[in-house]
Structures are given as C-alpha cells and as structure tokens.
Design an enzyme around this catalytic site. Structure first.
Site, mmCIF file in Angstrom:
data_model
loop_
_atom_site.group_PDB
_atom_site.id
_atom_site.type_symbol
_atom_site.label_atom_id
_atom_site.label_comp_id
_atom_site.label_asym_id
_atom_site.label_seq_id
_atom_site.Cartn_x
_atom_site.Cartn_y
_atom_site.Cartn_z
ATOM 1 N N ASN A 1 37.737 -27.126 12.335
ATOM 2 C CA ASN A 1 37.333 -26.145 13.352
ATOM 3 C C ASN A 1 35.915 -25.629 13.126
ATOM 4 O O ASN A 1 35.517 -24.635 13.730
ATOM 5 C CB ASN A 1 38.333 -24.983 13.417
ATOM 6 C CG ASN A 1 38.427 -24.201 12.105
ATOM 7 O OD1 ASN A 1 37.513 -24.197 11.296
ATOM 8 N ND2 ASN A 1 39.564 -23.528 11.906
ATOM 9 N N ARG B 1 40.553 -0.789 12.242
ATOM 10 C CA ARG B 1 39.250 -0.199 11.949
ATOM 11 C C ARG B 1 38.453 -0.321 13.230
ATOM 12 O O ARG B 1 38.304 -1.405 13.788
ATOM 13 C CB ARG B 1 38.564 -0.939 10.804
ATOM 14 C CG ARG B 1 37.164 -0.393 10.432
ATOM 15 C CD ARG B 1 36.069 -1.073 11.226
ATOM 16 N NE ARG B 1 34.728 -0.797 10.708
ATOM 17 C CZ ARG B 1 33.604 -1.135 11.323
ATOM 18 N NH1 ARG B 1 33.638 -1.726 12.507
ATOM 19 N NH2 ARG B 1 32.441 -0.885 10.788
ATOM 20 N N ASP C 1 35.010 0.088 15.427
ATOM 21 C CA ASP C 1 33.554 0.047 15.311
ATOM 22 C C ASP C 1 32.900 1.184 16.094
ATOM 23 O O ASP C 1 33.435 1.651 17.102
ATOM 24 C CB ASP C 1 33.082 -1.308 15.849
ATOM 25 C CG ASP C 1 31.640 -1.610 15.535
ATOM 26 O OD1 ASP C 1 31.236 -1.450 14.375
ATOM 27 O OD2 ASP C 1 30.911 -2.030 16.456
ATOM 28 N N GLU D 1 34.640 3.876 12.048
ATOM 29 C CA GLU D 1 33.334 3.622 11.442
ATOM 30 C C GLU D 1 32.438 4.824 11.733
ATOM 31 O O GLU D 1 31.996 5.025 12.857
ATOM 32 C CB GLU D 1 32.667 2.362 11.994
ATOM 33 C CG GLU D 1 31.368 2.067 11.240
ATOM 34 C CD GLU D 1 30.330 1.308 12.039
ATOM 35 O OE1 GLU D 1 29.339 0.849 11.431
ATOM 36 O OE2 GLU D 1 30.485 1.175 13.271
ATOM 37 N N ASP E 1 26.923 -4.207 6.579
ATOM 38 C CA ASP E 1 25.808 -3.562 7.277
ATOM 39 C C ASP E 1 24.740 -3.025 6.328
ATOM 40 O O ASP E 1 23.742 -2.461 6.790
ATOM 41 C CB ASP E 1 26.328 -2.401 8.141
ATOM 42 C CG ASP E 1 27.024 -2.878 9.402
ATOM 43 O OD1 ASP E 1 26.579 -3.894 9.969
ATOM 44 O OD2 ASP E 1 28.007 -2.252 9.814
#
Length: 813
Positions: free
Chosen positions: A326, A535, A537, A566, A631
């Site tokens: 894949n 979670r 964003d 977040e 990040d």
C-alpha cells in the site's frame, strides 16, 4: 533570550535631550504598548519585551541569543499594531527594515546586547521601519525600573493564593462553593475590597476580557500589639466559569492594587503563576491588572483509566512500514494536482523543500510507507516500553503525509490500510491491554477532499469543485465563500490563512450532524469501531457550544471514552465540566525541558503549580504530559543533539538531560506521552525533521538500546508504584535553583521524588510532611532502606546529577 526595558535613569537622560526637540511627535498609538513577541517568549506580550516610546520612535534594549523569530505587536495583535516583514525580506544588523501590517515573522540570529528601534511611518500610507543595532559585548543589562511604592504599610500587604490561611479551599472549586479570602498587613491599611470578575471564554487566548461581577468589602480583624492585621471575606462562585480576582487596597489616602505576580506561564498571555502576589500602583487601564484566576466547574468525571495511561505517541507514516503493497507510488498517486515523492531508504531524513536536498518544492508530500500494519506488528514492543495507550495522529484519507488535511473522515487512508485494519488494530491492542486514541480536526478539511474538491480529484460534488464555488454541492454550507473575489485563493476562508486547509462553518447544522450528531457521524463511527476516545486538533478555534454537544455524544456513545484537547496555553476554559477531560500539556513540556536543559527550577515549579491550582483535580491527574511532539523540535534536539552536527560529547549530554526529563515526567501526576523514537535516541529539529522514521534495527537503523532500557526502568517504576499515578501532589517540599522535591500521597501510601538538573550530585535534607510515616521508607529504584532522623522527622537524600531519586512508603503490587 532575555529582554528588559530601558532603565528609568537611562530613559530620563534620553528624554531630557529630546523633550523640546521640534522633531518629536506624539505617540501614534496613543499610549498603547508594543511588544517584541516571538519564539523566545512563546509570542506573549511580556512586560520585559515592551518597547518604550521616545520622541519619535519605540525602543528596547535587550539580549538576543541564537536564532529567533519575532514580530512587533500590541497585546491584542490589533490590525494597526501588528508589524512583520513582507515575504522574502531579511533583517541585517543595524539596517532598517520596512515593516508591513500583518506581515510575516522576522528571523534573525544574534549573540549579544541589541538596541531595537521601531520608527512609525511618517505618512499614513508609509511603512514603519525596524532596526537592531549591536551594542558592545560588555554592555550591562539595564536593571528593572524600581517600584514607586515606598510606604512600608503598603509594602507589608501580603496574600498567597496557595496558602490555606489566605484562601480556602485550595485551587479549582465546584460551582456553588464559598471561597474565603484574607490578606495580612501592618496596621494602617484603610480599606480592602475583593474585586471578582468573569473572563470572556472565547477562542484562542488572544481574546482576553474580564467583566466585573462583584466588589466584596473585606472586614478587618485587629492585630495584637505590634502585629499584623487580617482583612477577610467570602464569595460564593455560583456558576461554572473562569474568574479573575484582585484586591483594591487603600493606604494613606491612595488606592493601590494587590495583584498576581509577574511570573510568565508558557504560551499563556496572562502573567502570574498564582501563589504570593504583589502590591502595585493602580494602572490607568484595568486590563493591565494581573488577575489571580479561579476555575469554577460543574462536577464531572474523567475516565478512571486516564490517570493510569502512558501514551505512545505515533506519527503513523514514519513509525513502521508493515505492508509495502500500500506504499504511495510516484507518478501514480497524486498530491493535489501533482505527484507524491517516496523514500526508498527507510532511514533517510525527511525532505525539506527549497533546502537543496533534491526534493521538489511541495511540502508534506514525501512518504516512507508507515502504516497500520506496522503499528500492529510492533504492539508487543510498544507494550514492552511501558505504554498502555496509543495516541495516533490522523489516519483518515488525506493527500499529505500528516493527514490533517482530511479528504474523507469516514475512511482510513488507503496508504495506511482500511477501516477493517483500524478495527483490527483496536482488537489487537485491547488483547495487550492497550487503548487506541485517534486524532481528528473538525475545524477544517483539506482543499483536496470530497467535501471541497479544489483539484477535481474526489468525485465531483465538492463545495469548491475544480477551483470554483459550487452552490449545488451538499457541502456548500460547510464553508464560507466570497464570490466577489477574483483570486480563487481569496474566495474562501482558509484556517489561519492556509489555503490548503479551508475552515469549516462549525455552526452549520448539517456539518454538526455529520461531525457528531447523526448515528453514523464521524465521532460515533470510530468510537464504535474500537477507539477509546478522541484527541481533537486546534480545539480553541472551534466554538464552545460545539464541544459541549460533541462531548455529550462521546460520553453517550462510550461512557469511559477520554476527550483530549489540543491546547498550548492554560486550558482552564475547557475544564468546566462540559467540554474536555484532558489536554496536550505544552506548559508541562516547555517547563520541564527548560529545567532539564539547565534552567531555573523555580520557574518550572511556578508553571506546574499554576496548573495544580487552576485545573480541577480529575483533569490535572489525566493531563497528557508531553516532551516531544510532531509540532515541535524533539527533546534531544533542544538538549543539543542537533542531528548530524553534534559531537559525541554533546549527544551524551543531551541524553543525560532527556533521562532527567523522562524521570520527572514518569514521577509527576498526569499521563506521560512518549513520542515514538524518543526512547531510542531519535532527534530532529522543527517540522519536518522532528517527523523522522523509527530506526528499526531490521531496517538498517541503530536504536540506542541503553536509553531504551532507562525508559523501561522508569515506566516500570510508575507502573509498580500506584502512588505515582493516583497520589495527590502536595505543595513542594523544597525548591532551589537546581533541586526540586515533591511529595505524593494516596491514602496510606507515600512517595517523595527529588530531581537535580545540576552537573554534580546534591545532598538534600527535607522534613517529612506532617502526616507522613517516620519509618518504612525505601529507595524505589534500588530497593535499599532509607534512614529517617526520627526525632527531627527529616530524611537526607543524595540526588544524582541530571537525574532523580524516589523514596516510597508503600508496598508494590
């Protein structure tokens, strides 16, 4: 980086020579304050980075160290006071740079004292200029301006929000609670008033407004002869909210303010860490008052398992390639209207456009082939590290390697696997006692999505099909369009201006039904497929009423699901009982990394104590405590292991610092998060270098197994001492520049932890807490008995350099 305003004496000399100059002009911002806001202060408007207006310009003297990015702006990033550079401009030392409003960040590298000067435009259509001029290396740092308050009675006023004598009960409280307040002072104070305000809860921390709710006169209790008086009163906090409070104090006929201290909190606009405050002149604008903050919440439950969680945090494209069939294929698979790139070498570094590494000019389109099959293959390894919860960044269909540009929320990206593979992951993880927490952004979609379809690659029903507004699209109401604009990039609203991430209209009923309301909504679908929570964003950019409805759906669908926001700043507004259980704890990350890197222990403790006081205990115990993230630069990079540039000695030192940070992480309340590869020495700077691959030995990598053994030792310690997970954190037992000692209690079980960021061991004698037993203490890492000086009720520890000690009075399970 350190900045400080010019000393008052230096300013008086400057003003004396210019006060009567014909060239001087009034302050065009009419007294509003401009700040240097950048990477060195988390983009906050800090007092020590404030520019002072002098004659015809704003100026600041400070010490700039290393590579930094910054802009100049006022507290609110007002449109007429937000200055940066146009694309492509670079600032040279001493050379004025033309600034533009709402411009980009200014990037510089400096090594010493600088004079920063911003000169306003001379004409309405002109551009302001900025210059940084190097000062001699031995230029002393200007001292802070002295306090104008000299009255000994005023200076005697004292209040500590964490002292139960001054404020009770401690910390966040349930709605309907009475809170008692008391100040102490020498005789002579004329009046004290508690001022209670309510904070406007909206959006990111850039929105910061308080409205007055009540003024409570405090009653004086006469002091013994020569002693201190007490001023006391009570206030009932009836409704969930984040409140501010401060004290108006009258002394000698003058009205002063007793306010929070000036300690900065990472990523948080408001200064003040709680605890001991300060008396100050009443500012001309009440918004300048540093308020104490009080969280008042509606009772809510956080899933019991959340405080026992140890997260293993995976960026799936870079963790493990378990199914090469894949893999993305250049020339076949598309990235927007172009092709993808693929790394043939798993141990290659991520490619960075415009860096000369041979890649194309597109961001986030290079792939390694990581997938769900690879995660399943390594579940036993993840469990062996000590983790019991997977946090995985988005896995839904998307064009990029990071997948935050969602193309289809209902399907796993085919390069990661299938929906059935996700369900298999959840089943296989559960067999090993591991939960799965997926990630999603419900704030924006991708431009290359079935909902927007800018590139006409997703089926023909997009709201911006082929780059044109499509009113007939079933998703047309999900976005905000401006058909009057000629430029397609300006015809829709991109999140924070990013055109690849068109922002969703979160108020649209059909979108809300799709996101969480319908029986087959995104939220319900993946919980029913085996997810243990979410979670979410960029939570601050989504309206609070959206999150309230969403939370209800989550808890109805799976009552023990955990919800994690977040946020990067103080997250109190999300812990009022109706939105989130936890947050990604960037305050913890920055505070602990700075400490482990040699910073002042007292600043770390102030930031952590602010959260202990501000957050409801059920959420404080479940915070996702981070060190590295997808990040931010990885911890080892911050500690000096700059990939490919560090010496062996620098690498070894960086790993010592990481061990200290992990020790603190594993012995502190909350849920530790291990970013994949940190445990074996993966390093990397800012995106994309922080998103490198895990160095599997069977793929030619070189994992640091000694570091891995240390991670395992510390996760085992946490698992075998329940008091480290469940115990209440008491006020610090000891804090100095290098050493921190903390106490935990869970019923009859006790633990004391001590850490040392110095380069030599340090002996520490501490008094046992009042209720702690005086015998039965053991070193939790070595198993050795610990001697207690019984008459004095003290214990002496030798805290290793750049590491820590744990003593416990508890049986291991």
């Amino acid at each position: 980086m350190t900045l400080r305003r010019l000393a008052a004496t230096a300013l008086s000399l400057t003003l004396a020579t210019q006060a009567f100059s014909a060239d001087c002009r009034p302050d065009p911002l009419h007294g509003r304050i401009l700040y240097l806001r950048g990477t060195f202060n988390d983009w906050r408007a800090d007092d020590d980075a404030a520019l002072r207006y002098v004659c015809d310009h704003y100026e600041l003297v400070g010490k700039l160290q290393g590579s930094v990015s910054f802009k100049v702006g006022d507290e609110d990033w007002s449109t007429d006071a937000d200055f940066g550079v146009a694309d492509g401009q670079a600032l040279q030392p001493g050379t004025p740079l033309a600034l533009v409003r709402k411009g980009g960040a200014i990037k510089v590298t400096y090594k010493g004292m600088e004079r920063i000067v911003l000169t306003p435009a001379a004409t309405p259509d002109g551009a302001p200029t900025l210059s940084l001029t190097a000062l001699p290396a031995d230029t002393p740092m200007p001292p802070p301006a002295p306090s104008s308050i000299t009255d000994p009675v005023a200076l005697s006023v004292a209040f500590d929000s964490r002292n139960l004598v001054d404020k009770s009960p401690f910390g966040a409280v349930a709605a309907g609670s009475d809170v008692a307040f008391a100040l102490g002072a020498l005789p002579g104070v004329e009046q004290v008033t508690l001022v209670v305000e309510k904070r406007r809860l909206e959006g990111n921390y850039d929105v910061l407004e308080y409205s007055e709710l009540a003024r409570v006169p405090l009653a004086r209790t006469s002091a013994p002869a020569g002693g201190r008086e007490r001023w006391s009163g009570r206030f009932r906090f009836d409704a969930p909210a984040v409140y501010g409070y401060w004290f108006e104090v009258k002394v000698g006929g003058k009205t002063l303010v007793f306010e929070n201290n000036a300690t900065p909190i990472y990523w948080t606009q408001e200064k003040g860490a709680g605890g001991a405050g300060a008396i100050a002149e009443m500012p001309s604008q009440h918004r300048r008052i540093r308020r104490y903050r009080q969280t008042v919440y509606a009772p809510y439950d956080v899933p019991a398992w959340a405080k026992d969680a140890v997260y293993y945090y995976i960026f799936p494209e870079r963790f493990r390639n378990g199914d090469t069939s894949n893999d993305p294929k250049p020339g076949v698979d598309r990235f927007h209207d172009k092709t993808v790139e693929f790394h043939k070498d798993w141990n290659d570094k991520p490619w960075r456009p415009h860096s000369g590494d041979g890649s194309d000019d597109e961001y986030s389109n290079d792939f390694f082939g990581g997938d769900i099959a690879g995660i399943i293959e390594k579940l036993d390894y993840i469990r062996s590290v000590g983790a019991n919860t997977l946090y995985i960044t988005p896995m839904f269909t998307a064009a990029s390697n990071h997948k935050y540009d969602t193309a289809d929320w209902k399907h796993i990206d085919p390069h990661f696997g299938s929906n059935a593979d996700f369900e298999r992951l959840c089943r296989e993880a559960a067999r090993r006692g591991i939960r799965v927490l997926p990630d999603a952004s419900l704030n924006h979609s991708g431009a290359d999505s079935i909902y927007f379809d800018r590139y006409a690659t997703r089926g023909g029903q997009g709201a911006f099909e082929g780059g044109r507004i499509n009113p007939a699209s079933p998703y047309a109401s999900w976005y905000t369009f401006d058909p009057k604009q000629a430029d397609p990039d300006k015809q829709f609203k991109g999140w924070v201006g990013v055109t690849d991430l068109p922002e969703l209209n979160k108020a649209d009923p059909s979108y809300r039904a799709f996101a969480y309301g319908a029986s087959d909504s995104v939220t319900r679908t993946w919980l029913n497929a085996g997810a243990s929570g979410w979670r979410m964003d960029v939570a601050p950019w989504v309206p609070d009423d959206f999150w309230r409805e969403w939370r209800s759906v989550v808890k109805q669908t799976k009552p023990d699901a955990v919800t994690v926001a977040e946020t990067w700043f103080d997250a109190s507004k999300f812990f009022l009982g109706d939105e989130f259980d936890s947050t990604m704890n960037y305050i913890f990350r920055d505070a602990v990394l700075a400490y482990a890197n040699g910073g002042d222990a007292q600043l770390m403790v102030a930031n952590l104590e602010e959260m202990r006081e501000a957050y409801p205990p059920q959420s404080f115990a479940a915070l996702m405590n981070l060190l590295s993230t997808h990040d931010t630069a990885r911890s080892l990079d911050i500690f000096g292991d700059v990939d490919g540039k560090a010496t062996p000695e620098q690498v070894a030192l960086a790993k010592q610092k990481l061990r200290l940070a992990v020790f603190f992480q594993m012995t502190y309340p909350g849920a530790p998060a291990i970013f994949y590869g940190d445990e074996v020495g993966v390093t990397g700077g800012a995106d994309p270098m922080n998103r490198g691959t895990y160095p599997w030995a069977d793929r030619g990598g070189h994992p640091d197994n000694a570091l891995l053994a240390d991670f395992r030792r510390l996760t085992t310690l946490r698992r075998e001492l329940p008091v480290l997970r469940h115990g209440t954190l008491l006020a610090p037992l000891h804090v100095d520049a290098h050493v921190v000692a903390l106490a935990r209690r869970d019923g009859d079980a006790w633990a004391i932890t001590a850490t040392n960021n110095g380069d030599a061991p340090q002996a520490l004698t501490i008094a046992l807490p009042a209720d702690a037993p005086a015998n039965g203490w053991v070193d939790a890492l070595s198993g050795a008995s610990v001697h207690v000086d019984t008459p004095a009720r003290t214990v002496t520890l030798t805290v290793p350099a750049r590491f820590g000690s744990v003593i416990a009075n508890a049986q291991r399970p």
